[in-house]
Design a protein around this motif. Structure first.
Motif, short mmCIF file in Angstrom:
data_model
loop_
_atom_site.label_atom_id
_atom_site.label_comp_id
_atom_site.label_asym_id
_atom_site.label_seq_id
_atom_site.Cartn_x
_atom_site.Cartn_y
_atom_site.Cartn_z
N TYR A 33 73.34 15.82 -1.16
CA TYR A 33 73.78 14.96 -1.98
C TYR A 33 73.84 15.35 -3.40
N TYR A 35 73.70 13.86 -7.34
CA TYR A 35 73.42 12.51 -8.40
C TYR A 35 73.35 12.81 -9.77
N GLN A 37 72.19 11.52 -13.51
CA GLN A 37 71.36 10.48 -14.15
C GLN A 37 71.56 10.40 -15.66
N GLY A 40 67.69 7.07 -19.70
CA GLY A 40 67.38 5.56 -19.43
C GLY A 40 68.01 5.00 -18.24
N SER A 42 69.61 4.80 -14.07
CA SER A 42 69.35 5.20 -12.78
C SER A 42 70.16 6.30 -12.32
N LEU A 43 70.15 6.49 -11.10
CA LEU A 43 70.82 7.67 -10.46
C LEU A 43 72.30 7.12 -9.94
N SER A 45 75.56 8.25 -7.54
CA SER A 45 75.97 9.32 -6.56
C SER A 45 77.20 9.59 -6.97
N PHE A 88 71.03 15.80 -10.06
CA PHE A 88 69.93 16.22 -9.05
C PHE A 88 70.51 16.46 -7.81
N TYR A 99 65.25 11.11 2.13
CA TYR A 99 65.92 12.16 0.94
C TYR A 99 64.93 12.82 0.28
N ILE A 100 65.20 14.07 0.13
CA ILE A 100 64.09 14.93 -0.53
C ILE A 100 64.90 15.50 -1.76
N PHE A 101 64.44 15.25 -2.95
CA PHE A 101 65.00 15.54 -4.27
C PHE A 101 64.58 17.00 -4.81
N GLY A 102 65.63 17.65 -5.49
CA GLY A 102 65.19 18.53 -6.28
C GLY A 102 64.57 18.28 -7.55
N THR A 103 64.05 19.12 -8.20
CA THR A 103 63.46 18.69 -9.72
C THR A 103 64.48 18.44 -11.00
N GLY A 104 65.91 18.50 -10.41
CA GLY A 104 66.96 18.13 -11.55
C GLY A 104 67.20 19.42 -12.45
N TYR B 35 60.31 5.85 -5.11
CA TYR B 35 60.20 7.14 -5.43
C TYR B 35 59.58 6.92 -6.81
N GLY B 42 60.95 15.90 -11.02
CA GLY B 42 62.09 15.38 -10.27
C GLY B 42 61.53 14.14 -9.69
#
Lengths: 111, 114
Positions: A33, A35, A37, A40, A42-43, A45, A88, A99-104, B35, B42
């Motif tokens: 996925y 996303y 952002q 200020g 939210s995320l 899609s 992200f 869901y595991i996210f990257g650091t962005g 989260y 992240g």
């Protein structure tokens, strides 16, 4: 354990230029996925990639998935200021909804 | 549209207080998530739930607990708030779907522990 890495962490680019954000993940994943952002906020899609070779495009953004290389890319074509945001990627271990996210990647497009 | 609503945008709490963060979704999603988001790190998964009264630990569960008594509501509890729990907290929900759709996020709660 699934880990997701993005690079670069920061990207400053001129309007009109092209660039690619990379997302690597460590174990088998059947879903990827992307996303966006805004500061200020939210995320939101952008793309859902469900199979090897999947490619999706929306405006100046194109995402692709190579499950064999465990790599997804987000390509930006002819960047404009409105694309400035943090992007992200996220992956799920096969058969789960975790869901595991990257650091962005913080993208700044300069006029 | 899917709506995920978090009860507060901003919270300031004192060290040692018990803190409740509430999240409600209106799309009958089975899965719900908490989260925390910190600069340079992240989004890190604290807990998730795939059904009422069911929960699983994420990557950073220490110092947190959760409650899911109703399908639409998922609460995050800080048993004894500490300054290192100052962060942005994001709630999300997703369906169990053959097409494996994405998670939808709430607007976030910025918690400051003083």
């Amino acid at each position: 354990e699934l880990k997701v890495e993005q690079n670069p962490l920061f990207l400053s680019m001129q309007e009109g230029k092209n660039y690619t954000i990379y997302c690597n993940y460590s174990t088998t994943s059947d879903r990827l996925y992307w996303y966006r952002q805004d500061p200020g906020k939210s995320l939101e899609s952008l793309f859902v990639l469900l199979s090897n070779g999947a490619v999706k495009q929306e405006g100046r953004l194109m995402a692709s998935l190579d499950t064999k290389a465990r790599l997804s890319t987000l390509h930006i074509t002819a960047a404009v200021h409105d694309l400035s945001a943090t992007y992200f990627c996220a992956a799920c271990t096969s058969g789960t909804y975790k869901y595991i996210f990257g650091t962005g990647t913080r993208l700044k497009v300069l006029a | 549209d899917v709506k995920v609503t978090q009860s507060s945008r901003y919270l300031v709490k004192r060290t040692g207080e018990k803190v409740f963060l509430e999240c409600v979704q209106d799309m009958d999603h089975e899965n719900m998530f908490w989260y925390r988001q910190d600069p340079g790190l992240g989004l890190r998964l604290i807990y998730f739930s795939y059904d009422v009264k069911m929960k699983e630990k994420g990557d950073i569960p220490e110092g947190y607990s959760v409650s899911r008594e109703k399908k639409e509501r998922f609460s995050l509890i800080l048993e004894s708030a500490s300054t290192n729990q100052t962060s942005m907290y994001l709630c999300a929900s997703s369906p169990i779907s053959i097409m494996n759709t994405e998670a939808f996020f709430g607007q976030g709660t910025r918690l400051t522990v003083v």
